[in-house]
Design a protein around this motif. Sequence first.
Motif, PDB file in Angstrom:
ATOM      1  N   TYR A  94       0.833  -1.200   0.000  1.00  0.00           N
ATOM      2  CA  TYR A  94       0.000   0.000   0.000  1.00  0.00           C
ATOM      3  C   TYR A  94       0.869   1.253   0.000  1.00  0.00           C
ATOM      4  O   TYR A  94       1.885   1.322   0.703  1.00  0.00           O
ATOM      5  N   CYS A  95       0.432   2.224  -0.749  1.00  0.00           N
ATOM      6  CA  CYS A  95       1.079   3.531  -0.769  1.00  0.00           C
ATOM      7  C   CYS A  95       0.322   4.464   0.162  1.00  0.00           C
ATOM      8  O   CYS A  95      -0.913   4.438   0.205  1.00  0.00           O
ATOM      9  N   SER A  96       1.054   5.270   0.916  1.00  0.00           N
ATOM     10  CA  SER A  96       0.410   6.291   1.738  1.00  0.00           C
ATOM     11  C   SER A  96       1.044   7.644   1.465  1.00  0.00           C
ATOM     12  O   SER A  96       2.250   7.738   1.240  1.00  0.00           O
ATOM     13  N   TRP A  98       1.203  11.553   2.961  1.00  0.00           N
ATOM     14  CA  TRP A  98       0.942  12.328   4.182  1.00  0.00           C
ATOM     15  C   TRP A  98       0.976  13.812   3.881  1.00  0.00           C
ATOM     16  O   TRP A  98       1.961  14.338   3.384  1.00  0.00           O
ATOM     17  N   THR A 103      -3.815  11.634   5.992  1.00  0.00           N
ATOM     18  CA  THR A 103      -3.058  10.574   5.316  1.00  0.00           C
ATOM     19  C   THR A 103      -3.982   9.890   4.328  1.00  0.00           C
ATOM     20  O   THR A 103      -5.073   9.454   4.694  1.00  0.00           O
ATOM     21  N   TYR A 104      -3.540   9.811   3.078  1.00  0.00           N
ATOM     22  CA  TYR A 104      -4.312   9.167   2.022  1.00  0.00           C
ATOM     23  C   TYR A 104      -3.687   7.820   1.696  1.00  0.00           C
ATOM     24  O   TYR A 104      -2.460   7.683   1.692  1.00  0.00           O
ATOM     25  N   TRP A 105      -4.539   6.844   1.385  1.00  0.00           N
ATOM     26  CA  TRP A 105      -4.083   5.482   1.096  1.00  0.00           C
ATOM     27  C   TRP A 105      -4.564   5.035  -0.274  1.00  0.00           C
ATOM     28  O   TRP A 105      -5.669   5.373  -0.699  1.00  0.00           O
TER      29      TRP A 105
END
Length: 115
Positions: A94-96, A98, A103-105
């Motif tokens: 998974y990419c996160s 910030w 925080t977007y996933w």
Amino acid sequence: QVQVAESGGGLVQPGGSLRLSCAASGSIPRINAMAWYSQALGKQRELVAAIARGGRTNYPDSVKGRFTISRDNAKNTVYLQMDSLKPEDTAIYYCSVWTLSTTYWGQGTQVTVSS
């Protein structure tokens, strides 16, 4: 609205390499850090690599010397070069992204290391 999309996963033999990409798009404010996490079946999500806006990186011991994170700030994109892959690296990655407040996933991309 912000979208985070990963790509580049797949099946690879032990010792092989893969390069993951993640792009953030939409009405996204200034991005501070970007990171990759992995989650193997039945296990908790774990940090794999992180990179600050200025380029400072952080890796757990399990991937040091094998994985390399990089980013392109102009494109809001982060990459993960994975070399010398092991079966235990098999997981959803998974990419996160910030920002100062959120925080977007991404949805994740499957990486399978198997002969």
